[in-house]
Design an enzyme around this catalytic site. Structure first.
Site, PDB file in Angstrom:
ATOM      1  N   TYR A 210      45.608  40.672  41.808  1.00 34.24           N
ATOM      2  CA  TYR A 210      45.575  41.322  40.499  1.00 34.24           C
ATOM      3  C   TYR A 210      44.628  40.565  39.571  1.00 34.24           C
ATOM      4  CZ  TYR A 210      47.055  43.031  35.950  1.00 34.24           C
ATOM      5  OH  TYR A 210      47.060  43.566  34.681  1.00 34.24           O
ATOM      6  N   LYS A 214      40.919  41.795  37.953  1.00 33.63           N
ATOM      7  CA  LYS A 214      40.601  41.768  36.529  1.00 33.63           C
ATOM      8  C   LYS A 214      39.385  40.889  36.237  1.00 33.63           C
ATOM      9  CE  LYS A 214      43.861  44.539  35.229  1.00 33.63           C
ATOM     10  NZ  LYS A 214      43.556  45.852  34.607  1.00 33.63           N
TER      11      LYS A 214
END
Length: 341
Positions: A210, A214
């Protein structure tokens, strides 16, 4: 402006930096902001941060809200709540499945039917376990949703927003992509191809991937901003910080959910407070935030790697790989046309 904050990047990657961000006091919006007559799009808006941000935009007098959601039924339930509280606003529920390129393209095409678009908040994202591949694309789902489909939707919306900018408006339409400060703590391999790193199931870790997704997102936005005049369309990244009261970790085992809940009780921001970071990014930060990472009601640095020669080479390889992946819609031409026109 993030490009000028290299001296602050190391601190942001520390535990103290994280705690400093989490306990930063929110800045209220300037008085007198009204969104009467304006149109906003918020994806992932049926729950959590997206729903709260939508409500706050409507509280400022927004005339038309488009809720981009994956489930029509869940979107309709959320829209009904908002229509009760804001009966004079138009609230539309449009389907966009970020696991599907076809759905993303259809959503963008539908946006062309609007007379104007003033604000776009691309909030839809996920953190998922176990390792999952999107059958239609062959990409790992975290990479697909958080990075590739978000990049595609950004590319498709930019010329639409530019074309629909009102000549009588003194402000530029804005796209804010929801990022995460977890990018400060996660790095990708500096050598070799970038996107294939997400195809290695043996190295999968949901929180790490994750954060890496990003990181790629912020690298991408810093690059695409070079092709877009901020007077035409403003584009930035907004980070809400660790937030409680959302469905972000739905589907996790009960024990992990309890541990997460304890951590959030101590550190997390209430969802309504965290959602104000979105409004700050689209209504307050302005031209200085173009291509930048906004967090905690201000502009923050990129991750440390961005400021190094290796990081810049990584950004260029990521850009080339992304354009190749998305050239089925003519992504390179769309982006280059933005710069020329």
């Amino acid at each position: 402006m993030s490009s000028q904050l290299e001296n602050e990047a190391s601190f942001e990657a520390t535990t103290l930096g994280f705690l400093w961000r989490q306990f930063t006091r929110p800045k209220p919006l300037p008085t007198g902001i009204t969104l009467a007559g304006q149109v906003a799009i918020v994806t992932g808006s049926n729950v959590g941060l997206g729903f709260s941000a939508s409500r706050q935009l409507l509280q400022l007098g927004l005339s038309h809200l488009i809720m981009g959601v994956r489930s029509q039924a869940k979107g309709d339930v959320a829209a009904a709540q908002l229509r009760t509280d804001f009966p004079f606003a138009t609230i539309s529920v449009w389907i966009v499945d970020m696991e599907s390129y076809d759905s993303v393209c259809a959503f963008a095409s539908r946006c062309e039917s609007l007379d104007r678009i003033d604000i776009v908040i691309l909030n839809a994202g996920l953190i998922k376990t176990p390792y999952t591949v999107v059958r239609a694309t062959g990409n790992e789902v975290t990479l697909q949703v958080n990075y590739l489909s978000t990049a595609l939707l950004t590319i498709l919306l930019l010329p639409i927003l530019k074309a629909k900018k009102r000549v009588d408006c003194s402000w530029s339409p804005v796209i804010s992509i929801v990022g995460s400060d977890l990018m400060y703590e996660n790095e990708v391999e500096l050598e070799g191809p970038v996107l294939p790193q997400f195809q290695q199931e043996e190295t999968f870790s949901q929180f790490s991937w994750y954060g890496k997704s990003k990181l790629l997102q912020t690298m991408f936005i810093s690059k695409i901003a070079e092709f877009v005049n901020p007077h035409d369309v403003l584009v930035n990244v907004s980070n809400p910080g660790m937030t409680g009261g959302t469905d972000f970790f739905r589907g996790y085992p009960a024990l992990m959910m309890k541990l997460i809940a304890v951590g959030q009780w101590i550190l997390a921001r209430p969802v309504d407070m965290a959602a104000t970071t979105y409004l700050d990014a689209v209504l307050v930060q302005g031209e200085k935030s173009h291509g930048s990472f906004t967090s905690d009601w201000t502009i923050k640095p990129y991750p440390k790697i961005w400021y190094t020669p290796e990081g810049q080479q990584l950004r260029e390889r990521l850009w080339e790989e992304t354009m190749e992946e998305l050239n089925f819609v003519g992504a390179s031409k769309i982006v280059n046309d933005l710069k020329r026109s």
